[in-house]
Write an enzyme that holds these catalytic residues in place. Structure first.
Site, PDB file in Angstrom:
ATOM      1  N   GLY A  45       0.840  -1.189   0.000  1.00 42.29           N
ATOM      2  CA  GLY A  45       0.000   0.000   0.000  1.00 42.29           C
ATOM      3  C   GLY A  45       0.875   1.238   0.000  1.00 42.29           C
ATOM      4  O   GLY A  45       2.015   1.199   0.477  1.00 42.29           O
ATOM      5  N   GLN A  50       3.194   9.810   0.845  1.00 37.49           N
ATOM      6  CA  GLN A  50       4.491   9.128   0.920  1.00 37.49           C
ATOM      7  C   GLN A  50       5.372   9.404  -0.287  1.00 37.49           C
ATOM      8  O   GLN A  50       6.537   9.029  -0.310  1.00 37.49           O
ATOM      9  CB  GLN A  50       4.266   7.621   1.082  1.00 37.49           C
ATOM     10  CG  GLN A  50       3.591   7.278   2.408  1.00 37.49           C
ATOM     11  CD  GLN A  50       3.342   5.796   2.536  1.00 37.49           C
ATOM     12  OE1 GLN A  50       2.338   5.292   2.061  1.00 37.49           O
ATOM     13  NE2 GLN A  50       4.268   5.076   3.147  1.00 37.49           N
ATOM     14  N   CYS A  98       5.902   0.155   7.334  1.00 35.09           N
ATOM     15  CA  CYS A  98       5.505   1.304   6.526  1.00 35.09           C
ATOM     16  C   CYS A  98       6.706   1.730   5.683  1.00 35.09           C
ATOM     17  O   CYS A  98       7.816   1.853   6.210  1.00 35.09           O
ATOM     18  CB  CYS A  98       5.071   2.441   7.448  1.00 35.09           C
ATOM     19  SG  CYS A  98       4.581   3.930   6.568  1.00 35.09           S
ATOM     20  N   LEU A  99       6.503   1.945   4.395  1.00 32.58           N
ATOM     21  CA  LEU A  99       7.616   2.327   3.517  1.00 32.58           C
ATOM     22  C   LEU A  99       8.232   3.659   3.930  1.00 32.58           C
ATOM     23  O   LEU A  99       9.386   3.927   3.602  1.00 32.58           O
ATOM     24  CB  LEU A  99       7.144   2.401   2.056  1.00 32.58           C
ATOM     25  CG  LEU A  99       6.770   1.062   1.391  1.00 32.58           C
ATOM     26  CD1 LEU A  99       6.320   1.291  -0.045  1.00 32.58           C
ATOM     27  CD2 LEU A  99       7.924   0.071   1.430  1.00 32.58           C
ATOM     28  N   HIS A 142      -4.664   1.689   7.526  1.00 32.70           N
ATOM     29  CA  HIS A 142      -3.287   2.210   7.566  1.00 32.70           C
ATOM     30  C   HIS A 142      -3.118   3.324   6.526  1.00 32.70           C
ATOM     31  O   HIS A 142      -2.617   4.405   6.833  1.00 32.70           O
ATOM     32  CB  HIS A 142      -2.304   1.056   7.308  1.00 32.70           C
ATOM     33  CG  HIS A 142      -0.852   1.462   7.263  1.00 32.70           C
ATOM     34  ND1 HIS A 142       0.081   1.002   8.173  1.00 32.70           N
ATOM     35  CD2 HIS A 142      -0.173   2.283   6.421  1.00 32.70           C
ATOM     36  CE1 HIS A 142       1.269   1.531   7.880  1.00 32.70           C
ATOM     37  NE2 HIS A 142       1.145   2.308   6.812  1.00 32.70           N
ATOM     38  N   GLU A 143      -3.552   3.066   5.290  1.00 31.62           N
ATOM     39  CA  GLU A 143      -3.372   4.068   4.220  1.00 31.62           C
ATOM     40  C   GLU A 143      -4.251   5.291   4.458  1.00 31.62           C
ATOM     41  O   GLU A 143      -3.845   6.420   4.193  1.00 31.62           O
ATOM     42  CB  GLU A 143      -3.677   3.449   2.847  1.00 31.62           C
ATOM     43  CG  GLU A 143      -2.773   2.287   2.441  1.00 31.62           C
ATOM     44  CD  GLU A 143      -1.296   2.564   2.631  1.00 31.62           C
ATOM     45  OE1 GLU A 143      -0.867   3.721   2.490  1.00 31.62           O
ATOM     46  OE2 GLU A 143      -0.551   1.616   2.945  1.00 31.62           O
ATOM     47  N   HIS A 146      -2.650   7.714   6.674  1.00 34.37           N
ATOM     48  CA  HIS A 146      -1.637   8.546   6.002  1.00 34.37           C
ATOM     49  C   HIS A 146      -2.249   9.829   5.439  1.00 34.37           C
ATOM     50  O   HIS A 146      -1.664  10.906   5.574  1.00 34.37           O
ATOM     51  CB  HIS A 146      -0.995   7.791   4.830  1.00 34.37           C
ATOM     52  CG  HIS A 146       0.173   6.949   5.218  1.00 34.37           C
ATOM     53  ND1 HIS A 146       1.304   7.473   5.804  1.00 34.37           N
ATOM     54  CD2 HIS A 146       0.399   5.618   5.095  1.00 34.37           C
ATOM     55  CE1 HIS A 146       2.175   6.492   6.024  1.00 34.37           C
ATOM     56  NE2 HIS A 146       1.650   5.357   5.605  1.00 34.37           N
TER      57      HIS A 146
HETATM   58 ZN    ZN Z   1       2.508   3.509   5.752  1.00 32.93          ZN
END
Ligand code: ZN
Length: 176
Positions: A45, A50, A98-99, A142-143, A146
């Protein structure tokens, strides 16, 4: 085109995402670039924040469960201006990564299910009932965090937070 990732400490990750007014060719390109960036980084995701764009869009990679019970990733999906509702009272606690926070994995408690309504790249509004799809609900939650400027590390208990604080500090330092 692969885009550079915004890493923990980058103020863009803390911005409240702006509503998307129109699906322009530029937005479609951004979504494609986000998918490419997500795949290149082995993520499941990725939110626009991000890649430095504080707007209300995220992409996820879908999955199927094999007969052996393994999760295999399938086609990707784009969510524009998502609205979440009907969060279940029952929760799940899973380890997340998380990236934007490389090297950090934390246990996060989230609702077990949720209903998501969003617009796709064709401009169509769609609804998904994830009340009984805990795995996808977790990804969406989660997304969606963000695009509201919230990170998984905000949802951990104090003890965990203290434990990961040095790692977070060094990520912040590396940015400079
Ligand atoms: Zn994340």
């Amino acid at each position: 085109m692969m885009l550079p990732l915004s890493i923990y400490g980058d103020p863009v990750l803390r911005k409240h995402g702006e509503e998307i007014a129109e699906i322009t060719p530029e937005l479609v390109q951004l979504a494609q670039d986000m998918l490419e960036t997500m795949d290149a980084n082995y993520g499941c995701g990725l939110a626009a924040h991000q890649v430095g764009r504080p707007i209300r869009m995220f992409v996820i990679r879908n999955y199927k469960v094999t007969p052996e019970g393994r999760i295999e990733y399938t086609n990707p999906q784009v969510y524009i201006n998502p609205k979440l509702s009907n969060h279940t009272k029952a929760t799940q606690t899973n380890v997340e990564g998380c990236l934007s926070i490389p090297g950090v994995r934390v246990s996060v408690e989230r609702p077990l299910g949720v209903v998501v309504e969003a617009t796709n790249l064709a401009g169509e509004r769609f609804t998904e009932d994830l009340t009984h799809d805990a795995y996808k609900a977790q990804m969406i939650l989660h997304e969606n965090d963000h695009i509201n400027g919230i990170l998984m590390v905000d949802r951990t208990d104090t003890k965990t937070r203290n434990k990961i604080e040095p790692a977070l500090r060094s990520l912040k330092k590396k940015r400079k």
